[in-house]
Design a protein around this motif. Structure first.
Motif, mmCIF file in Angstrom:
data_model
loop_
_atom_site.group_PDB
_atom_site.id
_atom_site.type_symbol
_atom_site.label_atom_id
_atom_site.label_comp_id
_atom_site.label_asym_id
_atom_site.label_seq_id
_atom_site.Cartn_x
_atom_site.Cartn_y
_atom_site.Cartn_z
ATOM 1 N N GLN A 180 136.303 8.434 62.950
ATOM 2 C CA GLN A 180 136.729 9.280 64.257
ATOM 3 C C GLN A 180 135.731 10.290 64.618
ATOM 4 N N PRO A 207 142.931 8.386 78.457
ATOM 5 C CA PRO A 207 142.525 7.772 77.027
ATOM 6 C C PRO A 207 141.226 6.943 77.558
ATOM 7 N N LYS A 229 143.502 8.042 72.467
ATOM 8 C CA LYS A 229 144.180 8.627 73.367
ATOM 9 C C LYS A 229 144.119 10.039 73.514
ATOM 10 N N SER A 230 143.597 10.644 72.290
ATOM 11 C CA SER A 230 143.358 12.173 72.119
ATOM 12 C C SER A 230 142.551 12.138 70.921
ATOM 13 N N ARG A 289 143.244 13.324 68.177
ATOM 14 C CA ARG A 289 143.894 13.166 67.059
ATOM 15 C C ARG A 289 144.678 11.761 66.911
ATOM 16 N N ASP A 290 144.498 11.140 68.311
ATOM 17 C CA ASP A 290 145.429 9.897 68.127
ATOM 18 C C ASP A 290 144.412 8.759 68.582
ATOM 19 N N MET A 291 144.159 7.897 67.445
ATOM 20 C CA MET A 291 143.197 6.579 67.897
ATOM 21 C C MET A 291 143.842 5.420 67.326
ATOM 22 N N GLU A 292 143.778 4.364 67.902
ATOM 23 C CA GLU A 292 144.190 3.076 67.428
ATOM 24 C C GLU A 292 143.034 1.998 67.550
ATOM 25 N N LYS A 298 140.440 19.771 64.734
ATOM 26 C CA LYS A 298 141.456 20.150 63.620
ATOM 27 C C LYS A 298 141.942 21.236 63.413
ATOM 28 N N ASP A 350 144.283 22.886 65.921
ATOM 29 C CA ASP A 350 145.766 22.352 65.420
ATOM 30 C C ASP A 350 146.278 23.028 64.190
ATOM 31 N N GLU A 356 144.929 22.500 61.175
ATOM 32 C CA GLU A 356 145.225 21.196 60.529
ATOM 33 C C GLU A 356 144.231 21.199 59.203
#
Length: 341
Positions: free
Chosen positions: A115, A136, A153-154, A156-159, A322, A325, A327
């Motif tokens: 990432q 995205p 997608k963000s 924090r959001d990967m596919e 992170k 957020d 995190e």
């Protein structure tokens, strides 16, 4: 305005020890110590890598903080590469980050190495501000260990929508370079020699794999068989055709990568495309991206050369997102060697 968010990042996943300091998304320092010890072995030797990290980590972190102009007391958090990577190497960076976080009493942030490569596109440098990719977007992540198409997608959001089922693209370059007697790492050497060669001189196997997945083992085998057959007829075959072999190999690898990427762009209707990872330094791959931007109206993002290899800056920007957020991770978390995103 509150206090700036100052992130110290440590990267030690393979054979580069790196540390960087980032303030509110802007890079203040990025120090990398590379290991030459592996060249004579034709590949990274894990035991030697972890020993070299132990020697390098204190001077590298010290230099990164010094170059940033900050005092260590001004740091907000410490980000570190938790994985994937070589376990012995990761343990050095992880242990150091934990110790420093305890001593400074600041939070710890774990970062996924893959990432971080993708998020390197969001690093900003004062005076060289650039436009960040819009979400995205699709990212072709290509390195010695990975070949993936990632839907981002963000932060924090990967596919992962496609990946290699065997060898990675960088691995194919290195292994083919090795059988030609070229030095390690082979990718940059092939890139250089290919500039003088004819990319259509030889044809190699292109795998027929469904969806967006990759395979490079068939290409590697067909390359080996060609050398084997030609060397029987002419013992000087490699030497006499080195540039053409490199150009044809590089052309085939990039054609395989871009064919799947074009399919993903078309199917998903997303024409914002980035490239990341060690192989993104390859000049022909960069040229292919420029060509596709013109031909298919893609909006492309190509990283600075200093962000293509493993570096602390990319870990810092991943850690920064992170931190925003809140995190943070527990000090007991162990590193991991293999993982999906």
């Amino acid at each position: 305005m509150g206090n700036p968010v100052n992130i110290l990042a440590i990267e030690s996943s393979c054979d580069d020890t790196s540390a960087a300091v980032l303030s509110d998304g802007f890079l203040l320092s990025n120090v990398i110590a590379s290991q030459k010890v592996h060249e004579s072995y034709g590949g990274v030797v894990p035991e030697l890598a972890s020993r070299a990290h132990q020697q390098n980590i204190i001077p590298v972190v010290h230099e990164a903080i010094k170059q940033s102009g900050l005092a260590k007391e001004e740091l907000s958090a410490i980000a570190f590469t938790r994985g994937p990577g070589l376990m012995g190497s990761l343990l050095v960076g992880t242990s150091f980050a934990k110790g420093l976080s305890l001593s400074l009493n600041i939070p710890l942030i774990e970062v996924n190495h893959l990432q971080a490569h993708i998020l390197a596109h969001f690093i900003q440098t004062k005076g060289e501000e650039k436009e960040n990719p819009q979400f995205p977007f699709l990212c072709l992540l290509v390195s010695g260990g990975n070949s993936q198409i990632v839907l981002v997608k963000s932060p924090r959001d990967m596919e992962i929508i496609g990946q290699t089922i065997d060898d990675a693209a960088g691995e194919a370059f290195d292994k083919c370079a090795k059988v030609m007697g070229l030095p390690y790492p082979g990718g940059p050497v092939i890139d250089k020699l290919a500039k003088e060669g004819n990319e259509k001189a030889f044809q190699f196997c292109k795998p027929q794999i469904p969806n967006y997945d990759y395979s490079f083992s068939g290409l590697k085998t067909s390359f080996l068989y060609l050398l084997r057959d030609e060397l029987k007829k002419n013992p000087n075959f490699i030497e006499e055709n080195k540039n053409d072999l490199c150009a044809s190999l590089q052309y085939t690898v990039i054609d395989i990568l871009m064919t799947k990427l074009r399919k993903a762009v078309k199917d998903l209707g997303i024409n914002r495309v980035a490239v990341a990872g060690g192989v993104s330094a390859n000049s022909a791959l960069r040229a292919a991206f420029e060509d596709h931007a013109k031909r298919y109206k893609w909006t492309i993002h190509i990283p600075k050369f200093s962000y293509t290899t493993d570096n602390g800056a990319m870990v810092a920007i991943a850690g920064y997102f992170k931190y925003l957020d809140k995190e943070f991770c527990d000090i007991s978390l162990p590193p991991f060697s293999r993982v999906e995103m």
